[in-house]
Design a protein around this motif. Sequence first.
Motif, short mmCIF file in Angstrom:
data_model
loop_
_atom_site.label_atom_id
_atom_site.label_comp_id
_atom_site.label_asym_id
_atom_site.label_seq_id
_atom_site.Cartn_x
_atom_site.Cartn_y
_atom_site.Cartn_z
N ILE A 9 0.87 -1.21 0.00
CA ILE A 9 0.00 0.00 0.00
C ILE A 9 0.89 1.25 0.00
CG2 ILE A 9 -1.77 1.28 1.25
CD1 ILE A 9 -2.65 -1.44 2.47
N VAL A 10 0.74 2.13 -0.96
CA VAL A 10 1.51 3.41 -1.07
C VAL A 10 0.56 4.55 -0.68
CG1 VAL A 10 2.78 4.95 -2.56
CG2 VAL A 10 2.97 2.47 -2.86
N LYS A 11 0.91 5.27 0.35
CA LYS A 11 0.06 6.34 0.87
C LYS A 11 0.68 7.72 0.52
CE LYS A 11 -2.14 8.03 5.09
NZ LYS A 11 -2.27 7.88 6.56
N LYS A 12 -0.06 8.49 -0.23
CA LYS A 12 0.37 9.84 -0.57
C LYS A 12 -0.19 10.84 0.43
CE LYS A 12 0.85 9.07 -5.53
NZ LYS A 12 0.41 9.53 -6.88
N VAL A 13 0.73 11.58 0.99
CA VAL A 13 0.31 12.62 1.98
C VAL A 13 0.41 13.98 1.29
CG1 VAL A 13 0.77 13.71 4.19
CG2 VAL A 13 1.11 11.23 3.89
#
Length: 343
Positions: free
Chosen positions: A8-12
């Motif tokens: 899972i890649v989470k963009k902030v």
Amino acid sequence: MADGQPIIVKKVVKGGHGHHGGAWKVAYADFVTAMMAFFLLLWLLNVTTDEQQNGIADYFAPAAVSQQNSGSGGAMGGQTMVRDGARISDAGLPTVVVSIGDIEDEEENHEDGKKFDPAGDEVDEEGVSNVDEASPEGERGREGKPGEDDIAEELARREQESFNEAMDAIEDAIENSSPEMQELAQNMMVDMTDEGLRIQLVDGKGRSMFAKGSPDLEMHTKEILTLVTDVMGRLPNKIKITGHTDATPYRSSNGYGNWELSADRANASRRALLEMGVPAQRIDQVTGKADQEPLVPDDPFADANRRVSIVLIRQAGLAQKQQPVDALKKLGLQVEQPEDAGR
């Protein structure tokens, strides 16, 4: 991945800064402008004079224009060229101040049935002043100020007092001098004339004031002039010097006669006075009269006719006619004709 777990890649996404607008630029520009104006003011204060600064201040603070006029409403607006008169006040409208005493005096004058002019003098029914112009009150002017005649008389009186003091000073100087000087003073005459205080150095008592037939002063003549100069230095009056001879004919081969001799003796006396400290600007006249004005009219050949006259001229312009005071009588001196006195 072995276990099959997904990645899972989470963009902030961070919150961005909002647009502030250009208000700070306006404030900064105002600040820079104010600083420039401040430094410009400092520069002006440093390079301008007081008059220029006053002119700049008047430019930024003009006087208010008033529609009110005083007096006739003419070009000068009721102001006058002299000190007295109607004028526009610098602080407000013109005002007139009358003391209660003036009102009471005016009421008393009306109650007595008398009329007075603005100067305070009583007038008759036709408004004519009752003050006699020839009276002392009239001569002193409408406001009690001394007139020209009063001033002239006072100046003449003071000048006459200074002449009298000078005569007394000469008498005291002779009395307190050495016996030799008292003997020399027998050839000096002091009197008062309409022209002024006159001091004369005359031949007599076996003694001449000048060398025979010459304008050269004798040593004792210079000693007498020294005494006279000390007294003349106390007065500011102009000086008139006149030389005189007797009626004995005198003429040299080159035409040199009594006229030239009397003038040269007067001029020699002038030079002696200058050497003794008399200012040159005080010398008004140097004249030779020959034998035209003898001191002893009944005897034109008398030795006393040979003399030098020094007059302190009156300056008050109002000569007081007084009987001449003969110094020979005042000082107890006598002028005698010597048997062998020369020219």
